[in-house]
Design an enzyme around this catalytic site. Structure first.
Site, PDB file in Angstrom:
ATOM      1  CG  PHE A   1      -1.962   1.058   1.172  1.00 32.57           C
ATOM      2  CD1 PHE A   1      -2.960   1.016   0.209  1.00 32.57           C
ATOM      3  CD2 PHE A   1      -1.926   2.124   2.051  1.00 32.57           C
ATOM      4  CE1 PHE A   1      -3.921   2.017   0.137  1.00 32.57           C
ATOM      5  CE2 PHE A   1      -2.892   3.129   1.988  1.00 32.57           C
ATOM      6  CZ  PHE A   1      -3.887   3.081   1.030  1.00 32.57           C
TER       7      PHE A   1
ATOM      8  CG  ASP B   1       0.067  -3.038   6.385  1.00 30.01           C
ATOM      9  OD1 ASP B   1      -1.020  -3.435   6.854  1.00 30.01           O
ATOM     10  OD2 ASP B   1       0.196  -1.941   5.806  1.00 30.01           O
TER      11      ASP B   1
ATOM     12  CE1 TYR C   1      -9.313   1.698   6.846  1.00 30.78           C
ATOM     13  CE2 TYR C   1      -8.576   2.777   8.856  1.00 30.78           C
ATOM     14  CZ  TYR C   1      -8.380   2.452   7.527  1.00 30.78           C
ATOM     15  OH  TYR C   1      -7.246   2.880   6.890  1.00 30.78           O
ATOM     16  CE  LYS C   2      -7.705  -1.471   4.603  1.00 36.21           C
ATOM     17  NZ  LYS C   2      -8.356  -0.834   3.448  1.00 36.21           N
TER      18      LYS C   2
ATOM     19  NE  ARG D   1      -9.961  -2.637  -3.044  1.00 39.46           N
ATOM     20  CZ  ARG D   1      -9.418  -2.067  -1.965  1.00 39.46           C
ATOM     21  NH1 ARG D   1      -8.229  -2.470  -1.526  1.00 39.46           N
ATOM     22  NH2 ARG D   1     -10.053  -1.123  -1.308  1.00 39.46           N
TER      23      ARG D   1
END
Lengths: 398, 398
Positions: free
Chosen positions: A114, A185, A210-211, A357
């Protein structure tokens, strides 16, 4: 434990008529979160005021919640602490790791990481000077690129675009063999698939909530420090709540015990309340069940789309052991296609330059949702209904 | 504008029977905050899901809210951005300032500064190496200590313990005369007294919102970058939301426009919702009215306590232009005295080693509260009712 996914689905407040395949970006609202946050606002902040730090346990929340996360990522108790954002935690882990491996100057990452991880590494390298460098290779070349120059690897286990999963055990072992430390990560791993930090011997790990963990927009991040490093790792972001004795208000900094030293400033109590409610769902989930179901749903989606939409190219590895909990397809008009799909109530997202996605999170997604998504996307591709100006205007957030 | 403080008081949800003199540590709950947060949780997160980033304006919130804060601290529009914690913002400001003044190596601060500011500076100095150093002097010696070696001053305008206020205009002018940059920590200034960042020519400022601005526990921090520096200051914590184009997902970092480059990771949307509600109160407040009233209440308290409690020693400067919005007294048994006071419903706080702190925030504190506080403290001192074991056991958070 055999997980009852109908029961977990009932724990979420999902809008009518929506198939939500974007939990890999922002998880939906757990039903219990609204009441928990309201209680924190009204009964704790409102009534306890400043005494909430002791009486409502706000001060211990980052470690208490960290222990609940630890269980989900195969970490030892007391090794995980909450706070800040993932980018900040990346910086902390990197700075500590580099200081622990002082004869080396290279941070190794990959081009599928990312970007914010790379940006934070870049910022740290600039601040450090002295020949420090960030080196990136293609994701599939990471293993071979770990040599005696590498101080630390900074790898996101699951690629945010393709969903490709690294072999954490193999890379960690290789890094240690070559004298390098590892930072994992877990943004697309925590709550998405089984993670075994202690078992693989990871050095540091970071992630967001938050995912797949469903803590809501802006939910706090976490950091893991292996017990063998916890009293050694020196925090670069040496904030008062990571001090050994914050309320002594000493002028000099002394790192706190273990991973608590990675705390920086005042914890985000309202966001943590939402996270605590979200974590209740996980008390009912066996990660192996989740993984099996997520792969099954992903397979179903891949098969359906490949059969119906030859213009879409699978970007995610087909092999189960090489993918996370999302499935991605490529198309040059991916942005417009995704907007058309969202307009039909199937929410995934787009990642530049050409990735569609789809996250498969069995907590609230079932086979019927996958079939509905396949049908909607197939119809959009067949009819070219994505080919409209209103679907091509890029929003600020994509 | 003539501020109606009865009206502002009605905008807060204060528990019955409590005199709350600790708004300098955690402001009370604005009535509108509970509904605003609930709406963000249920209607935004719950119903909009990922589309909330665009549709509910979450992505622009840090700059939009920053503009509302700017108005309260005399800053130009577009110069203030929200996020992270105050400690993180201190680090950012320091790292940028040092890079902008590359021939100098000294950060100048004072021993009355909040320790976390010093800790963060210490952490940065260690990371930078190369002879960088943090130098601290007594608060009253700051002006004279600004010499040609100083790269940047890091000063909290109002001392968190004594309430002593620095002369921001004079120190800023002196720093500039000597070729140094300035960072002002407004933790005890924003919402407490008039601040004129643009007028005095401050370079950077940082602050928190959970004290006088009433954003709730863990509310986000802010950072101000003077317009003349905004395109020059290079973020050390170079997170993706400070990137010029975050959703391009480029591998290389390019700082965003102006102060927005000081954004790091995902903004804390729930905490920002509470802050937005809290800022509505300020639409009804003239800062000069607030300041006059706060000083008047402080005077009333000082006079009352000095008349009744000779054992308590005033720690706050008496002169109006040398103090903030709090009044502190010293006593060797300050901790126990404060616990006894809290047990009687008058909430202030204690700061080691011997400081009793009382915040006077006219938004919700009036003369009757001050008189009640004087009466309660006087009674406690006269009766020595603080001299009990249960008042001497230190809580985790003091």
């Amino acid at each position: 434990m055999t997980t009852d996914f109908a029961a977990t689905r009932a724990m979420f407040d999902l809008p009518e008529g929506v198939v939500y395949l974007d939990g890999n970006s922002l998880g939906p609202l757990p039903r219990a979160a609204a009441a928990r946050v309201a209680q924190t606002v009204t009964a704790e902040w409102g009534k306890l005021l400043i005494t909430g730090w002791n009486k409502a346990g706000w001060m211990d929340q980052p470690a208490r919640v960290g222990d609940r996360i630890a269980r989900l990522i195969g970490a030892e108790a007391g090794t995980v602490v909450m706070g800040d954002t993932l980018s900040i935690k990346v910086y902390q882990a990197l700075a500590s790791a580099l200081e622990m491996n002082p004869t080396r100057r290279v941070i190794l990452s990959d081009t599928g990481n990312f970007p914010s991880d790379l940006y934070m590494a870049d910022g740290l390298v600039r601040t450090l000077g002295q020949g420090y460098a960030l080196k990136t290779v293609a994701p599939e070349d990471v293993f071979d690129a770990i040599d005696e120059t590498v101080a630390v690897t900074l790898i996101t286990e699951v690629d945010y675009r393709t969903g490709r999963k690294h072999d954490m055990a193999a890379i960690t072992a290789r890094a240690h063999e070559m004298g390098a430390l590892t930072i994992w990560d877990l943004a697309h791993s925590a709550g998405a698939l089984p993670v075994h930090l202690a078992e693989v011997g990871a050095d540091f790990a970071v992630g967001c909530t938050y995912k797949y963990l469903n803590s809501g927009p802006g939910g706090p991040a976490f950091i893991y420090v292996a017990p063998r490093h916890a009293e050694v790792a020196r925090p670069a972001l040496s904030g008062w709540l990571g001090h050994e004795s914050p309320f002594a208000f000493d002028l000099g900094y002394r790192p706190g015990r273990g991973s608590e030293r990675m705390r920086v400033g005042t914890p985000p109590v309202l966001q943590l309340a939402a996270l605590e409610a979200a974590l209740d769902v996980w008390d009912h989930v066996a990660m192996e069940d989740l993984r099996a179901r997520s792969l099954h749903l992903g397979d179903l989606f891949i098969d359906g789309i490949e059969a119906a939409c030859p213009e879409l190219t699978l970007a995610t590895p087909r092999a189960h052991d090489m993918r996370g909990s999302q499935v991605s397809f490529r198309h040059p008009e991916g942005y417009a296609i995704m907007q058309a799909l969202i307009a039909r109530g199937v929410i995934g997202d787009f990642r530049a330059p050409d990735i569609l996605r789809f996250g498969f999170t069995p907590l609230y997604i079932g086979e019927a949702d996958v079939k509905a998504a396949v049908a909607a996307l197939s119809e959009i591709m067949a009819s070219r209904s994505w080919d409209r100006p209103e679907y091509k205007t890029r929003a600020k957030v994509t």
